[in-house]
Write an enzyme that holds these catalytic residues in place. Structure first.
Site, PDB file in Angstrom:
ATOM      1  N   ASP A  43       0.848  -1.188   0.000  1.00  0.00           N
ATOM      2  CA  ASP A  43       0.000   0.000   0.000  1.00  0.00           C
ATOM      3  C   ASP A  43       0.885   1.240   0.000  1.00  0.00           C
ATOM      4  OD1 ASP A  43       0.957   0.152   2.564  1.00  0.00           O
ATOM      5  OD2 ASP A  43      -0.965  -0.143   3.548  1.00  0.00           O
ATOM      6  N   SER A  44       0.253   2.402  -0.059  1.00  0.00           N
ATOM      7  CA  SER A  44       1.019   3.635  -0.268  1.00  0.00           C
ATOM      8  C   SER A  44       1.573   4.241   1.008  1.00  0.00           C
ATOM      9  CB  SER A  44       0.128   4.677  -0.934  1.00  0.00           C
ATOM     10  OG  SER A  44      -0.880   5.113  -0.032  1.00  0.00           O
ATOM     11  N   GLY A  45       1.069   3.806   2.163  1.00  0.00           N
ATOM     12  CA  GLY A  45       1.430   4.424   3.427  1.00  0.00           C
ATOM     13  C   GLY A  45       0.425   5.437   3.918  1.00  0.00           C
ATOM     14  N   GLY A  46      -0.465   5.892   3.030  1.00  0.00           N
ATOM     15  CA  GLY A  46      -1.427   6.913   3.405  1.00  0.00           C
ATOM     16  C   GLY A  46      -2.388   6.470   4.484  1.00  0.00           C
ATOM     17  N   PHE A  47      -2.859   5.241   4.412  1.00  0.00           N
ATOM     18  CA  PHE A  47      -3.826   4.758   5.398  1.00  0.00           C
ATOM     19  C   PHE A  47      -3.269   4.856   6.811  1.00  0.00           C
ATOM     20  CE2 PHE A  47      -5.695   1.311   7.932  1.00  0.00           C
ATOM     21  CZ  PHE A  47      -7.043   1.632   7.832  1.00  0.00           C
ATOM     22  N   ASP A  56      -2.646   8.656  -1.130  1.00  0.00           N
ATOM     23  CA  ASP A  56      -3.905   9.363  -0.963  1.00  0.00           C
ATOM     24  C   ASP A  56      -4.067   9.793   0.485  1.00  0.00           C
ATOM     25  OD1 ASP A  56      -4.257   6.740   0.061  1.00  0.00           O
ATOM     26  OD2 ASP A  56      -6.421   6.897  -0.163  1.00  0.00           O
ATOM     27  N   GLY A  62     -10.878   4.760   1.856  1.00  0.00           N
ATOM     28  CA  GLY A  62     -11.529   5.792   2.638  1.00  0.00           C
ATOM     29  C   GLY A  62     -12.542   5.253   3.614  1.00  0.00           C
ATOM     30  N   ASP A 101      -8.237  -7.499   1.634  1.00  0.00           N
ATOM     31  CA  ASP A 101      -7.144  -7.698   2.591  1.00  0.00           C
ATOM     32  C   ASP A 101      -7.614  -7.307   3.972  1.00  0.00           C
ATOM     33  OD1 ASP A 101      -5.620  -5.069   3.739  1.00  0.00           O
ATOM     34  OD2 ASP A 101      -6.506  -4.610   1.787  1.00  0.00           O
ATOM     35  N   CYS A 136     -11.698 -28.877   8.067  1.00  0.00           N
ATOM     36  CA  CYS A 136     -10.462 -28.209   7.651  1.00  0.00           C
ATOM     37  C   CYS A 136      -9.318 -29.204   7.567  1.00  0.00           C
ATOM     38  CB  CYS A 136     -10.129 -27.101   8.652  1.00  0.00           C
ATOM     39  SG  CYS A 136      -8.632 -26.177   8.264  1.00  0.00           S
ATOM     40  N   CYS A 156      -6.024 -28.186   7.303  1.00  0.00           N
ATOM     41  CA  CYS A 156      -4.764 -27.485   7.551  1.00  0.00           C
ATOM     42  C   CYS A 156      -3.869 -28.303   8.476  1.00  0.00           C
ATOM     43  CB  CYS A 156      -5.028 -26.099   8.147  1.00  0.00           C
ATOM     44  SG  CYS A 156      -5.496 -26.102   9.896  1.00  0.00           S
ATOM     45  N   CYS A 169      -5.293 -28.600  12.068  1.00  0.00           N
ATOM     46  CA  CYS A 169      -6.463 -29.476  12.222  1.00  0.00           C
ATOM     47  C   CYS A 169      -6.128 -30.937  11.939  1.00  0.00           C
ATOM     48  CB  CYS A 169      -7.591 -28.998  11.316  1.00  0.00           C
ATOM     49  SG  CYS A 169      -8.366 -27.459  11.883  1.00  0.00           S
ATOM     50  N   HIS A 209      -4.222 -22.150  10.929  1.00  0.00           N
ATOM     51  CA  HIS A 209      -5.618 -22.528  10.694  1.00  0.00           C
ATOM     52  C   HIS A 209      -6.417 -21.380  10.084  1.00  0.00           C
ATOM     53  CE1 HIS A 209      -9.723 -23.879  11.278  1.00  0.00           C
ATOM     54  NE2 HIS A 209      -9.949 -22.732  11.901  1.00  0.00           N
TER      55      HIS A 209
END
Length: 424
Positions: A101-105, A173, A250, A299, A340, A342, A345, A371
């Site tokens: 990501d851009s770092g803005g968040f 952003d 946003g 994500d 499951c 995994c 499990c 898991h």
């Protein structure tokens, strides 16, 4: 506009199937580090590490793509170090597709004096404000590690992401929180659009290539808060610019119902042929709600974060998860989820994981993380199958506990048994 990117060599997005009764679709997203089927989930390796899980374990549980965070990596260890070590893929030992990501968040969510959840309308916890100033040039803020004054602009964000070397990168952003009014949201959106144009120009200036010589692809971000006209305007902005993909960002509202409304008002105006990513959202219910609106990737930090607190994701569970610290698991010989396959499990009981948690053993957190990763990957495989066969509604019924089921005290049984223990 001649200095902007016109193509993205090494990248493609092919829509392979469209649902006849919704915007849901299947696709193939190709990057220099591999191809993934969509819809898909991107796991958060914020600081170049999926907490508690190795890259080999992520692959073993059928993970296709992960992300890392520009904001945190620019602070520690620094983008120049990552570039010197050959880029993120080599640095962390992951050979599949990656996004940064851009770092803005992080700048704006932390800078407004609140945790990231506040961006999504949930004001639950506060921390010291780190954002100092926003200008046309960029954002000035303090490092959360040592208080050092730092600056990030569209050009610097792209340059850092170029050094990190992920396949998919994101424009810089301003990520507005829920509490700001419409006037501020509109002003911020316009600033993000100007920053998006600068991100595109900086991206083109570097030839669309990372420092390790591989091509990258740039996503534009849709802003506009909870306001339909602003969302339409911002979606049109990204559609009219030569971004490879679209990210919906946003503030998404005060609750899940408003989030669904914001996504629904946004998606009809996005570019129909580009991959669309919903930033920071990834609950089981949210996946189904987003997919029917045409979201291709999601994500969220939740799968591994809740594992560190003793929670296991499970279909039809209240709150989408089981509290493995609960005493009812003390003598339970069953796996976390009988359906499951995994590593956790296949090899360990609920009783053993309960014991590890009570004993404070790190292995508990690792097994629960494995898991939860496997569960998210299984969920998305089921979603893709549901879209392909026209049975997405039935797939949702197998995974999501609706409010009326919670009120009645139960939901459908988990596959292969364990119904009573599936609800927490």
């Amino acid at each position: 506009m001649s200095d902007l990117p016109t193509s993205y060599p090494g990248f493609s997005f092919e829509i392979t199937h469209k649902a006849p009764d919704s915007r849901a679709r299947l696709g193939r997203l190709t990057t220099p580090h591999g191809t993934l089927s969509t819809p898909n989930f991107i796991f958060c390796g914020t600081k170049a590490s999926i907490k508690g899980v190795t890259p080999a374990q992520m692959r073993a549980e059928k993970t296709d793509i992960i992300l890392s965070n520009t904001y945190h990596l620019m602070i520690q260890p620094g983008a120049d170090i990552v570039a010197k070590m050959g880029g993120l893929h080599r640095f962390m030992g992951w050979d599949g597709p990656m996004l940064t990501d851009s770092g803005g968040f992080q700048i704006f969510s932390m800078g407004h004096g609140s945790v990231a959840d506040e961006i999504k309308g949930r004001r639950t916890q506060t921390r010291d404000t780190t954002l100092l100033k926003i200008t046309e040039k960029g954002a000035t803020f303090r490092s959360y590690m040592n208080g050092e004054k730092l600056f990030l602009s569209p050009e610097l964000s792209i340059d850092i992401q170029r050094k990190l070397g992920a396949d998919l990168i994101v424009q810089f952003d301003e990520c507005t929180p829920f509490h700001v009014d419409r006037a501020y949201t509109a002003k911020s959106m316009a600033l993000s659009h100007r920053w998006g144009d600068r991100s595109l120009k900086e991206f083109a200036k570097g030839g669309g290539m990372s420092y390790n010589g591989l091509p990258q692809a740039l996503y534009g971000i849709i802003q506009g808060g909870v306001y339909e006209d602003l969302r339409k305007e911002s979606a049109t902005y990204t559609k009219d610019r030569p971004f490879f993909g679209t990210a919906v960002g946003g503030s998404l509202g005060a609750n899940t119902a408003q989030m669904d409304e914001v996504v629904a008002m946004t998606m009809p105006h996005t570019h129909p042929d580009r991959p669309v990513h919903l930033l920071g959202i990834g609950g089981i219910r949210d996946i189904f709600a987003g997919v029917v609106q045409g979201i291709d990737t999601f994500d969220c930090v939740s799968p591994t974060r809740i594992a560190r607190h003793g929670w296991a994701l499970a279909p039809k569970a209240k709150g989408e998860r089981l509290n493995m610290r609960n005493s009812r698991f003390r003598e339970d010989p069953n796996p976390i989820d009988p359906a499951c396959d995994c590593y956790a499990c296949r090899n360990f009981s609920r009783a053993y994981i309960h014991h590890l948690l009570k004993a404070g053993e790190l292995l508990a957190m690792q097994l629960l993380s494995i898991h939860n990763v496997a569960t998210m990957n299984r969920l998305l495989r089921d979603v893709r199958e549901g879209i392909a066969t026209g049975t997405l509604a039935e797939t949702r019924q197998r995974w999501v506990l609706d409010p009326q089921e919670q009120e009645s005290g139960g939901g459908a049984a988990m596959a292969q048994g364990g119904a009573a223990q599936a609800l927490d």
